[in-house]
Design a protein around this motif. Structure first.
Motif, mmCIF file in Angstrom:
data_model
loop_
_atom_site.group_PDB
_atom_site.id
_atom_site.type_symbol
_atom_site.label_atom_id
_atom_site.label_comp_id
_atom_site.label_asym_id
_atom_site.label_seq_id
_atom_site.Cartn_x
_atom_site.Cartn_y
_atom_site.Cartn_z
ATOM 1 N N MET A 1 -38.562 43.527 -61.035
ATOM 2 C CA MET A 1 -39.199 43.277 -59.761
ATOM 3 C C MET A 1 -39.601 44.590 -59.095
ATOM 4 N N ALA A 2 -38.714 45.595 -59.158
ATOM 5 C CA ALA A 2 -39.031 46.886 -58.550
ATOM 6 C C ALA A 2 -40.279 47.484 -59.176
ATOM 7 N N THR A 3 -40.447 47.289 -60.490
ATOM 8 C CA THR A 3 -41.639 47.798 -61.170
ATOM 9 C C THR A 3 -42.896 47.156 -60.594
ATOM 10 N N ALA A 4 -42.854 45.852 -60.361
ATOM 11 C CA ALA A 4 -44.011 45.160 -59.784
ATOM 12 C C ALA A 4 -44.317 45.693 -58.391
ATOM 13 N N ILE A 5 -43.282 45.954 -57.612
ATOM 14 C CA ILE A 5 -43.492 46.486 -56.262
ATOM 15 C C ILE A 5 -44.112 47.878 -56.331
ATOM 16 N N LEU A 6 -43.628 48.700 -57.249
ATOM 17 C CA LEU A 6 -44.169 50.051 -57.382
ATOM 18 C C LEU A 6 -45.622 50.041 -57.846
ATOM 19 N N LYS A 7 -46.029 48.974 -58.524
ATOM 20 C CA LYS A 7 -47.412 48.853 -58.982
ATOM 21 C C LYS A 7 -48.316 48.208 -57.939
ATOM 22 N N THR A 8 -47.746 47.713 -56.855
ATOM 23 C CA THR A 8 -48.536 47.062 -55.810
ATOM 24 C C THR A 8 -49.505 48.061 -55.195
ATOM 25 N N ASP A 9 -50.752 47.682 -55.127
ATOM 26 C CA ASP A 9 -51.779 48.525 -54.531
ATOM 27 C C ASP A 9 -51.547 48.589 -53.023
ATOM 28 N N PRO A 10 -51.287 49.792 -52.481
ATOM 29 C CA PRO A 10 -51.056 49.911 -51.034
ATOM 30 C C PRO A 10 -52.177 49.308 -50.190
ATOM 31 N N ALA A 11 -53.400 49.370 -50.692
ATOM 32 C CA ALA A 11 -54.533 48.811 -49.940
ATOM 33 C C ALA A 11 -54.394 47.305 -49.780
ATOM 34 N N HIS A 12 -53.798 46.646 -50.769
ATOM 35 C CA HIS A 12 -53.627 45.187 -50.680
ATOM 36 C C HIS A 12 -52.731 44.808 -49.499
ATOM 37 N N VAL A 13 -51.687 45.578 -49.281
ATOM 38 C CA VAL A 13 -50.741 45.274 -48.206
ATOM 39 C C VAL A 13 -51.309 45.672 -46.841
ATOM 40 N N SER A 14 -52.030 46.773 -46.790
ATOM 41 C CA SER A 14 -52.534 47.260 -45.499
ATOM 42 C C SER A 14 -53.945 46.774 -45.171
ATOM 43 N N ALA A 35 -36.388 38.585 -50.735
ATOM 44 C CA ALA A 35 -35.052 38.041 -50.975
ATOM 45 C C ALA A 35 -34.098 39.034 -51.628
ATOM 46 N N SER A 36 -34.597 39.916 -52.454
ATOM 47 C CA SER A 36 -33.753 40.894 -53.141
ATOM 48 C C SER A 36 -33.641 42.167 -52.307
ATOM 49 N N LEU A 37 -32.422 42.512 -51.882
ATOM 50 C CA LEU A 37 -32.240 43.705 -51.058
ATOM 51 C C LEU A 37 -32.708 44.973 -51.769
ATOM 52 N N PRO A 38 -32.389 45.197 -53.051
ATOM 53 C CA PRO A 38 -32.919 46.397 -53.712
ATOM 54 C C PRO A 38 -34.448 46.422 -53.725
ATOM 55 N N SER A 39 -35.081 45.271 -53.943
ATOM 56 C CA SER A 39 -36.543 45.222 -53.947
ATOM 57 C C SER A 39 -37.104 45.431 -52.545
ATOM 58 N N LEU A 40 -36.421 44.914 -51.539
ATOM 59 C CA LEU A 40 -36.836 45.140 -50.153
ATOM 60 C C LEU A 40 -36.828 46.630 -49.844
ATOM 61 N N ARG A 41 -35.756 47.303 -50.232
ATOM 62 C CA ARG A 41 -35.660 48.750 -49.988
ATOM 63 C C ARG A 41 -36.748 49.512 -50.742
ATOM 64 N N THR A 42 -37.007 49.114 -51.988
ATOM 65 C CA THR A 42 -38.067 49.761 -52.771
ATOM 66 C C THR A 42 -39.409 49.603 -52.072
ATOM 67 N N PHE A 43 -39.716 48.385 -51.631
ATOM 68 C CA PHE A 43 -40.981 48.131 -50.949
ATOM 69 C C PHE A 43 -41.084 48.950 -49.663
ATOM 70 N N CYS A 44 -40.056 48.900 -48.843
ATOM 71 C CA CYS A 44 -40.090 49.613 -47.556
ATOM 72 C C CYS A 44 -40.168 51.122 -47.758
ATOM 73 N N ASP A 45 -39.481 51.640 -48.747
ATOM 74 C CA ASP A 45 -39.587 53.070 -49.048
ATOM 75 C C ASP A 45 -40.997 53.422 -49.493
ATOM 76 N N ARG A 46 -41.587 52.579 -50.339
ATOM 77 C CA ARG A 46 -42.940 52.849 -50.856
ATOM 78 C C ARG A 46 -43.971 52.874 -49.737
ATOM 79 N N PHE A 47 -43.815 52.012 -48.759
ATOM 80 C CA PHE A 47 -44.786 51.915 -47.671
ATOM 81 C C PHE A 47 -44.301 52.556 -46.378
#
Length: 98
Positions: A1-14, A35-47
């Motif tokens: 899941m973290a890999t998918a988050i790291l591949k998320t295009d920042p433009a898509h979210v913003s 739902a996954s706390l580690p994935s939440l942290r990965t996403f929030c750190d990335r953005f």
């Protein structure tokens, strides 16, 4: 899941912000659900977003909004963004005026 988050295009979210001439700095409150706390942290750190909660199931965004109201961080007319992540593979971002 973290890999998918790291591949998320920042433009898509913003993109919803940019479509209205906004940036993350224009928002009074940013609420994120994953739902996954580690994935939440990965996403929030990335953005570079705040990480306030882990998995509170369906009430995560509502709890964050309530706490922002009670803390005085959210007032009538403020801009708010709600971000939902599903398995790190799909995302949804909504901008609203409180």
């Amino acid at each position: 899941m973290a890999t998918a988050i790291l591949k998320t295009d920042p433009a898509h979210v913003s993109r919803p912000l940019a479509e209205h001439g906004l940036t993350w700095d224009d928002l009074a409150v940013i609420c994120v659900h994953q739902a996954s706390l580690p994935s939440l942290r990965t996403f929030c750190d990335r953005f570079d977003l705040p990480t306030e909660h882990g998995n509170l199931v369906a009430c995560t965004l509502a709890v964050q909004l309530t706490q922002a109201l009670e803390a005085g961080r959210l007032r009538r007319g403020d801009l708010v963004t709600l971000v939902g992540l599903a398995g790190g593979i799909s995302t949804a971002t909504m901008v609203l005026r409180w």
